[in-house]
Design a protein around this motif. Sequence first.
Motif, PDB file in Angstrom:
ATOM      1  N   ARG A 240       0.798  -1.177   0.008  1.00 28.46           N
ATOM      2  CA  ARG A 240       0.032  -0.035   0.021  1.00 28.46           C
ATOM      3  C   ARG A 240       1.026   1.394  -0.061  1.00 28.46           C
ATOM      4  O   ARG A 240       0.568   2.224  -0.877  1.00 28.46           O
ATOM      5  CB  ARG A 240      -1.005   0.242   1.271  1.00 28.46           C
ATOM      6  N   LEU A 241       1.957   1.190   0.678  1.00 26.83           N
ATOM      7  CA  LEU A 241       2.878   2.352   0.717  1.00 26.83           C
ATOM      8  C   LEU A 241       3.485   2.732  -0.654  1.00 26.83           C
ATOM      9  O   LEU A 241       3.573   3.741  -0.955  1.00 26.83           O
ATOM     10  CB  LEU A 241       4.111   2.191   1.593  1.00 26.83           C
TER      11      LEU A 241
ATOM     12  N   GLN B 132       0.636   4.271  -2.986  1.00 25.90           N
ATOM     13  CA  GLN B 132       0.538   5.615  -2.365  1.00 25.90           C
ATOM     14  C   GLN B 132       1.583   6.341  -3.135  1.00 25.90           C
ATOM     15  O   GLN B 132       1.403   7.569  -3.539  1.00 25.90           O
ATOM     16  CB  GLN B 132       0.292   5.846  -1.072  1.00 25.90           C
ATOM     17  N   ARG B 133       2.859   6.026  -2.995  1.00 25.99           N
ATOM     18  CA  ARG B 133       4.041   6.806  -3.679  1.00 25.99           C
ATOM     19  C   ARG B 133       3.643   6.770  -5.273  1.00 25.99           C
ATOM     20  O   ARG B 133       4.238   7.905  -5.913  1.00 25.99           O
ATOM     21  CB  ARG B 133       5.298   6.075  -3.339  1.00 25.99           C
TER      22      ARG B 133
ATOM     23  N   GLY C 108       0.941   6.913  -6.808  1.00 24.47           N
ATOM     24  CA  GLY C 108      -0.438   7.397  -7.254  1.00 24.47           C
ATOM     25  C   GLY C 108      -1.408   6.319  -7.609  1.00 24.47           C
ATOM     26  O   GLY C 108      -2.177   6.732  -8.471  1.00 24.47           O
TER      27      GLY C 108
ATOM     28  N   ALA D  42      -3.014   4.396  -5.412  1.00 23.71           N
ATOM     29  CA  ALA D  42      -4.008   3.949  -4.411  1.00 23.71           C
ATOM     30  C   ALA D  42      -5.305   4.189  -4.494  1.00 23.71           C
ATOM     31  O   ALA D  42      -6.173   3.367  -3.853  1.00 23.71           O
ATOM     32  CB  ALA D  42      -3.366   4.592  -2.990  1.00 23.71           C
ATOM     33  N   ASP D  43      -5.705   5.101  -5.596  1.00 22.36           N
ATOM     34  CA  ASP D  43      -7.288   5.199  -5.849  1.00 22.36           C
ATOM     35  C   ASP D  43      -7.696   4.173  -7.088  1.00 22.36           C
ATOM     36  O   ASP D  43      -9.005   4.087  -7.060  1.00 22.36           O
ATOM     37  CB  ASP D  43      -7.331   6.523  -6.501  1.00 22.36           C
TER      38      ASP D  43
END
Length: 471
Positions: free
Chosen positions: A133-134, A137-138, A140, A142-143
């Motif tokens: 997950r990290l 997120q880095r 872009g 995660a959405d």
Amino acid sequence: MAKTKTQFVCQNCGTVHSRWAGKCDGCGEWNTIVEEDPMGGIGGGPGKAPKKGRAVALTTLSGETEQAPRIFTGISELDRATGGGFVRGSAVLIGGDPGIGKSTLLMQAAAALSRRGHRIIYVSGEEAVAQVRLRAQRLGAADSDVLLAAETNVEDILATISEGKRPDLVIIDSIQTLWSDTADSAPGTVTQVRTGVQAMIRFAKQTGAAMVLVGHVTKEGQIAGPRVVEHMVDAVIYFEGDRGHHYRILRTVKNRFGPTDEIGVFEMSDNGLRDVSNPSELFLGERNAKSPGAAVFAGMEGTRPVLVEVQALVAATSLGTPRRAVVGWDSSRLAMILAVLEAHCGVRLGQHDVYLNVAGGYRISEPAADMAIASALVSSLAGAALPADCVFFGEISLSGAVRPVSQTSQRLKEAEKLGFAGAMLPATSAELPKNGSARWTMIEDLPDLVARIAGSAKKLGKGHENAGEDD
């Protein structure tokens, strides 16, 4: 009851031995042979009667064929390397050094496909869910609606991805972490890797889902595990690159649904991998055109022409045995070029150290770079810079002749597009472009090439002498 017979399998190459030995006969490695159960859940077991087969329908070679349905990721370089996207029902094996960016690329591809409405499942066997997950997120990602799981058991993974709607793409990271209850050995062994890959390929063929398997590589750069795994999958892709440089190359070495020897070029940044549409500009970005010993080679990677700078340094040595250091090319090929230069051209390099480097960390594998290498060596020895607007390509034979290479027209067109006005190429080259403004210099043999470079060096030296007299 039939007696169960054990076998001894090399964990490096998969060679089967009848008894234990310290050294493997197949690969020559020491202390890699481990005792394993030969059945390991594979086959019907000893003493089982063979099942009667059924006749299959035979057909002819002629007839209509349908194109394999593909899943386009939208990442142009990835689609180029795979031959136009992932094929449904196929298995793709991706290998590369640790930390090179395999998981980053697959996460970006999974997010791109998920945004296009595909059902993507990402199974991580090396990292926890929080770590994945990290990374998302880095990057872009995660959405996106990528389904994530952290599991290593083969049976649990198959039960998970079989539930609900059929997935369009399944990513297994990595195959060395998989283990099955049917194989009595530790995870990462030859038996476990083979069992896990067979199960995943069987699921892909039965359901039509594309399967991407990530594999570790050995210190020699080959995908770890038995070589039979590379024969089982439909495509094998290597993710290459030097950590000292910011670019990465996705190289296809096997593809049942597309061309081989195709590459995709990416640039590593803080936000992930970015497509590089013109690799030649990347490899020639920091070029010093006035430096002796630098030649631009017009090469081919599959269907893509790539221009890269070859750098050579020839320096006198006081050692009894001169050094030969090569980065990005075959060292035995360099030894052959040095021998031909000395035998047919009188270029003595026996008392000189020779350093050869391909700029940007790029690696050249085709023999068409022979003439560029020879030009760089002679240029460095003579101390004269080669023409800045000229490219070189051609294969050199042991007799000193310059042999033609394939796809000459594509090489010249790429060079002219990037502003190169000249080219030195074999005299017997065919398929030359009809409409071109570049100046082509036809080279018949290696002595002709050396004479041209030496002549320019004499003119340069004479110019310096005249300049000194005027002062």
